[in-house]
Design an enzyme around this catalytic site. Structure first.
Site, PDB file in Angstrom:
ATOM      1  N   ARG A  50      -2.251   5.233  -6.654  1.00  0.00           N
ATOM      2  CA  ARG A  50      -1.948   4.426  -5.458  1.00  0.00           C
ATOM      3  C   ARG A  50      -2.461   5.251  -4.302  1.00  0.00           C
ATOM      4  NH1 ARG A  50      -1.748   1.786  -1.341  1.00  0.00           N
ATOM      5  NH2 ARG A  50       0.101   0.698  -0.540  1.00  0.00           N
ATOM      6  N   HIS A 106      -1.968   6.536   1.784  1.00  0.00           N
ATOM      7  CA  HIS A 106      -1.645   5.485   2.747  1.00  0.00           C
ATOM      8  C   HIS A 106      -0.405   5.873   3.523  1.00  0.00           C
ATOM      9  CE1 HIS A 106       1.026   4.609  -0.609  1.00  0.00           C
ATOM     10  NE2 HIS A 106       1.773   3.899   0.229  1.00  0.00           N
ATOM     11  N   HIS A 117       2.772   3.981   6.461  1.00  0.00           N
ATOM     12  CA  HIS A 117       3.327   2.766   7.050  1.00  0.00           C
ATOM     13  C   HIS A 117       4.447   3.125   8.017  1.00  0.00           C
ATOM     14  CE1 HIS A 117       5.719   3.662   3.468  1.00  0.00           C
ATOM     15  NE2 HIS A 117       4.676   3.337   2.720  1.00  0.00           N
ATOM     16  N   GLU A 173      10.007   5.029   3.036  1.00  0.00           N
ATOM     17  CA  GLU A 173       9.884   4.600   1.634  1.00  0.00           C
ATOM     18  C   GLU A 173      10.813   5.419   0.751  1.00  0.00           C
ATOM     19  OE1 GLU A 173       5.900   4.122  -0.021  1.00  0.00           O
ATOM     20  OE2 GLU A 173       6.487   5.404  -1.699  1.00  0.00           O
ATOM     21  N   GLU A 182       3.777  -4.821   1.092  1.00  0.00           N
ATOM     22  CA  GLU A 182       2.980  -3.814   0.409  1.00  0.00           C
ATOM     23  C   GLU A 182       1.487  -4.049   0.636  1.00  0.00           C
ATOM     24  OE1 GLU A 182       2.036  -0.589  -2.126  1.00  0.00           O
ATOM     25  OE2 GLU A 182       3.879  -1.161  -1.072  1.00  0.00           O
TER      26      GLU A 182
END
Length: 285
Positions: free
Chosen positions: A64, A67, A69, A73, A134
């Site tokens: 994955r 990244h 955001h 999380e 997501e």
């Protein structure tokens, strides 16, 4: 109430209560080379305004990609093992391996990546915003693909020809070789939070001694035992057949449940003589 389990709803059910159940098996599954992801947010479960969840699977070696955001999380490992990496705001790298029952937590804005180890992995992610998607995370490859190569070359201090292999679109999940020993990543700067490094972003929940009681057990992981996790706390609750989690409520926070195994029944009282009962199975929220 659903009819998936035997038995009628209690006579005390009355009035209208918002739907409080959605199954991940009913969610759209995003299929990618190397794995898949599916999410349950307030789009699927409108009552869930404060928390959203993602169920993700990575095949052996799959990544994955790096990244970040705006939401924090929190994660629980369901199957297999993975290597998580992150860079804190001070530029310090973290690398750690996680297995079944382990948690991780990345504060908002912290860049991170997840790579499956030899047997692949499956995990649950929870975000502190019910509107999280997501599909809308900030991906490194997406940014680089939309930046002129001449600018990238100047920024990275390399010849433009060295960037010929960069993808022209986001990767999101992609296959890769299974990584080597953790020590190799740690030697490159990911010291796992030791020796003046970044905070430890992972925690072994199953290593906590459970609080036993008649009818089941409970483990609570909050910021007292996992200091980096400041916006999400978790409880792992095991309820024996027929046992009851007593009447309770939360005056200052929402509760988002994920059923790991088995089946259960939950009744919610919403004041004004409103009450409704729901039946749950593994994979429901």
């Amino acid at each position: 109430m659903t009819d998936r389990d035997a038995g009628p709803a209690p006579d005390t059910d009355e009035g209208s209560v918002p739907n409080l159940r959605f199954s991940f098996s009913d969610a759209y599954k995003r299929l990618e080379p190397g794995g898949w992801a599916r999410e349950v947010s307030r789009r699927e479960l409108p009552v869930a305004t404060a928390l959203a969840g993602v169920n993700m699977l990575l095949e052996p070696g799959a990544v994955r990609e790096l990244h970040w955001h705006k939401q924090a999380e929190w994660a629980y490992m369901l199957e297999g093992r993975a290597r998580i990496t992150a860079v804190d705001p001070g530029g310090r790298a973290f690398a750690g391996d996680v297995g079944v029952g382990d948690l991780w937590y990345f504060p908002k804005g912290v860049p991170h990546a997840i790579q499956a180890l030899r047997d692949g992995c499956e995990f649950l992610l929870v975000f502190d915003d019910g509107g999280f998607s997501e599909d809308a995370t900030f991906l490194l490859t997406d940014w680089l693909a939309h930046t002129p190569r001449a600018v990238l070359a100047e920024d990275l201090g390399v010849e433009e020809g060295a960037l010929a292999g960069l993808p022209d679109h986001e990767r999101y999940i992609f296959p890769a070789e299974v990584p080597g020993p953790l020590e190799a990543d740690a030697a490159d700067g990911g010291n796992g939070g030791n020796g003046g490094g970044p905070p430890r972003f992972s925690h072994r929940m199953l290593a906590q001694e459970p609080e036993g009681m008649r009818g089941g057990t409970v483990r609570v992981t909050d910021s007292a035992v996992f200091p980096v996790a400041t916006t999400v706390a978790a409880a792992l609750v095991e309820v024996e057949p027929g046992a009851l989690r007593e009447l309770h409520w939360h005056p200052n926070a929402d509760e988002w449940q994920y059923y790991l195994a088995g089946s259960g029944r939950m009744t919610v009282f919403a004041a004004e003589a409103k009450a409704r009962t729901f039946d749950y199975r593994a994979g429901d929220v």
